[in-house]
Design an enzyme around this catalytic site. Structure first.
Site, PDB file in Angstrom:
ATOM      1  N   ASP A  19      35.407  61.213  44.506  1.00  0.00           N
ATOM      2  CA  ASP A  19      36.301  60.111  44.129  1.00  0.00           C
ATOM      3  C   ASP A  19      36.747  60.273  42.675  1.00  0.00           C
ATOM      4  OD1 ASP A  19      35.955  58.940  46.569  1.00  0.00           O
ATOM      5  OD2 ASP A  19      34.698  57.292  45.879  1.00  0.00           O
ATOM      6  N   LYS A  29      41.641  59.078  45.109  1.00  0.00           N
ATOM      7  CA  LYS A  29      41.983  57.719  45.499  1.00  0.00           C
ATOM      8  C   LYS A  29      41.112  56.716  44.748  1.00  0.00           C
ATOM      9  CE  LYS A  29      40.930  56.813  49.701  1.00  0.00           C
ATOM     10  NZ  LYS A  29      40.015  55.702  49.847  1.00  0.00           N
ATOM     11  N   MET A  44      36.503  44.778  44.074  1.00  0.00           N
ATOM     12  CA  MET A  44      37.965  44.937  44.055  1.00  0.00           C
ATOM     13  C   MET A  44      38.652  43.580  43.911  1.00  0.00           C
ATOM     14  SD  MET A  44      38.491  47.873  46.962  1.00  0.00           S
ATOM     15  CE  MET A  44      37.169  47.364  48.034  1.00  0.00           C
TER      16      MET A  44
HETATM   17  C1  LIG Z   1      36.305  50.862  46.469  1.00  0.00           C
HETATM   18  S1  LIG Z   1      35.036  49.822  45.895  1.00  0.00           S
HETATM   19  C2  LIG Z   1      33.670  50.932  46.042  1.00  0.00           C
HETATM   20  C3  LIG Z   1      32.329  50.260  46.005  1.00  0.00           C
HETATM   21  C4  LIG Z   1      31.183  51.247  46.060  1.00  0.00           C
HETATM   22  N1  LIG Z   1      31.123  51.916  47.325  1.00  0.00           N
HETATM   23  C5  LIG Z   1      29.832  50.583  45.765  1.00  0.00           C
HETATM   24  O1  LIG Z   1      28.986  50.552  46.644  1.00  0.00           O
HETATM   25  O2  LIG Z   1      29.656  50.123  44.632  1.00  0.00           O
HETATM   26  C6  LIG Z   1      35.361  49.781  44.169  1.00  0.00           C
HETATM   27  C7  LIG Z   1      34.935  48.460  43.538  1.00  0.00           C
HETATM   28  O3  LIG Z   1      33.520  48.458  43.354  1.00  0.00           O
HETATM   29  C8  LIG Z   1      33.188  47.803  42.151  1.00  0.00           C
HETATM   30  N2  LIG Z   1      32.516  48.783  41.278  1.00  0.00           N
HETATM   31  C9  LIG Z   1      32.288  50.079  41.546  1.00  0.00           C
HETATM   32  N3  LIG Z   1      31.602  50.666  40.553  1.00  0.00           N
HETATM   33  C10 LIG Z   1      31.399  49.704  39.633  1.00  0.00           C
HETATM   34  C11 LIG Z   1      30.746  49.678  38.352  1.00  0.00           C
HETATM   35  N4  LIG Z   1      30.146  50.758  37.841  1.00  0.00           N
HETATM   36  N5  LIG Z   1      30.747  48.508  37.664  1.00  0.00           N
HETATM   37  C12 LIG Z   1      31.316  47.398  38.160  1.00  0.00           C
HETATM   38  N6  LIG Z   1      31.940  47.371  39.361  1.00  0.00           N
HETATM   39  C13 LIG Z   1      31.980  48.497  40.080  1.00  0.00           C
HETATM   40  C14 LIG Z   1      34.490  47.271  41.558  1.00  0.00           C
HETATM   41  O4  LIG Z   1      34.677  45.955  42.021  1.00  0.00           O
HETATM   42  C15 LIG Z   1      35.499  48.219  42.166  1.00  0.00           C
HETATM   43  O5  LIG Z   1      36.790  47.626  42.227  1.00  0.00           O
END
Ligand SMILES: C[S@@+](CC[C@H](N)C(=O)[O-])C[C@H]1O[C@@H](n2cnc3c(N)ncnc32)[C@H](O)[C@@H]1O
Length: 274
Positions: free
Chosen positions: A44, A65, A178
């Site tokens: 990613d 993406k 998100m």
């Molecule tokens: C497409 S989703 C993927 C989530 C991922 N699979 C998970 O389990 O954390 C992406 C969203 O996850 C959250 N996110 C992912 N990494 C993050 C981080 N290090 N800190 C805060 N939010 C995070 C945010 O809300 C972001 O918009």
């Protein structure tokens, strides 16, 4: 015969691996071993260089993406994974957080199954776990919250509008993925379903990264200010991913931080992680 040449006859295997929230030492031992052994890593956009460095012998392919947007982009990614598995023995599909949460893992698994390619999934630390650990707030604190919902208000292309907020308006603790771009509307929507205006809200950008930012506010505050403003970025949207969390479990921490600031009226307390 090279390992690649052998694979021309027989497809390789794909591991869908959770990269966790960012810090390389939050990967599982299994994830680190698979990266070290990988021939190809399709990753990613937000995966950091220190994590990718764990795959020194692999060809690295950024599949770019962010936030699971386009179905065409997803089909293109599926094709790339399948192509990699047809030409290499050990393919890692490295996904942020946990691959099974808001990560389009099902589409990728379905595509691999349809192509007759063997695969496994390796879990990772999801953003909600990393953010609550960083804030030192239990999402299911005894006596306050007996349930937590991980949800996204975002609906994919061609999907019905999300009912996730309505369905979970009463869940004691919410972790919204998100959600930062529509946070003001989300706050108003939750209040329209009866969630109290003084419900504590915690924002964590880049959980587990050294440059993480945190802010606390209330649902009312979230309805009036952008996430960027609350996190101290002014008019700019934050660059890193943001998790929006809310519920009574955050009240003590919100009050502790508010009382430790000089401004009584502070709605947003910005703290850098260690
Ligand atoms: C497409 S989703 C993927 C989530 C991922 N699979 C998970 O389990 O954390 C992406 C969203 O996850 C959250 N996110 C992912 N990494 C993050 C981080 N290090 N800190 C805060 N939010 C995070 C945010 O809300 C972001 O918009």
């Amino acid at each position: 015969m090279s390992r690649q040449a052998e694979q021309a006859q027989q497809p390789g295997k794909v591991w869908l691996v959770g990269a966790g929230p960012g810090a390389a030492d939050l990967l599982t031992l299994r994830a680190a071993r698979l990266l070290a052994e990988a021939d190809v890593v399709l990753h990613d956009a937000l995966i950091g260089d220190d994590v990718l460095a764990l795959a020194p012998q692999a060809r690295l392919i950024a599949v770019g993406k962010r936030c699971g947007r386009h179905s065409t982009a997803q089909r293109f990614i599926n094709q790339k994974i399948i192509h990699a598995a047809r030409t290499h023995a050990r393919v890692v599909r490295l996904k942020g957080g946990d691959p099974m949460l808001f990560g389009r893992a099902q589409e990728e698994m379905n595509a691999l199954a349809a192509a007759g390619i063997e695969y496994e999934v390796v879990p990772g630390v999801t953003a909600a776990s990393a953010a609550s650990a960083q804030l030192k707030v239990s999402l299911t604190r005894r006596g306050i919250a007996r349930s937590v919902a991980l949800l996204t208000p975002r609906a994919g292309e061609g999907e019905h509008p999300s009912q996730a907020l309505r369905a979970n308006a009463d869940t004691p603790t919410l972790a919204l993925y998100m959600a930062s771009h529509e946070s003001m509307a989300i706050a108003r929507e939750l209040m329209s379903y009866g969630r109290g205006a003084d419900t504590p809200v915690a924002l964590v950008e880049n959980a587990s990264h050294p440059a993480s930012r945190e802010a606390f506010t209330t649902l009312q505050g979230l309805s009036e200010h952008t996430v960027g403003a609350l996190l101290g970025c002014g008019d700019q949207a934050p660059e890193g991913p943001v998790l929006v969390m809310l519920g009574e479990v955050f009240r003590d921490e919100m009050q502790a931080r508010t009382s430790s600031t000089s401004s009584e009226s502070a709605r947003c307390i910005q703290v850098s992680a260690a």
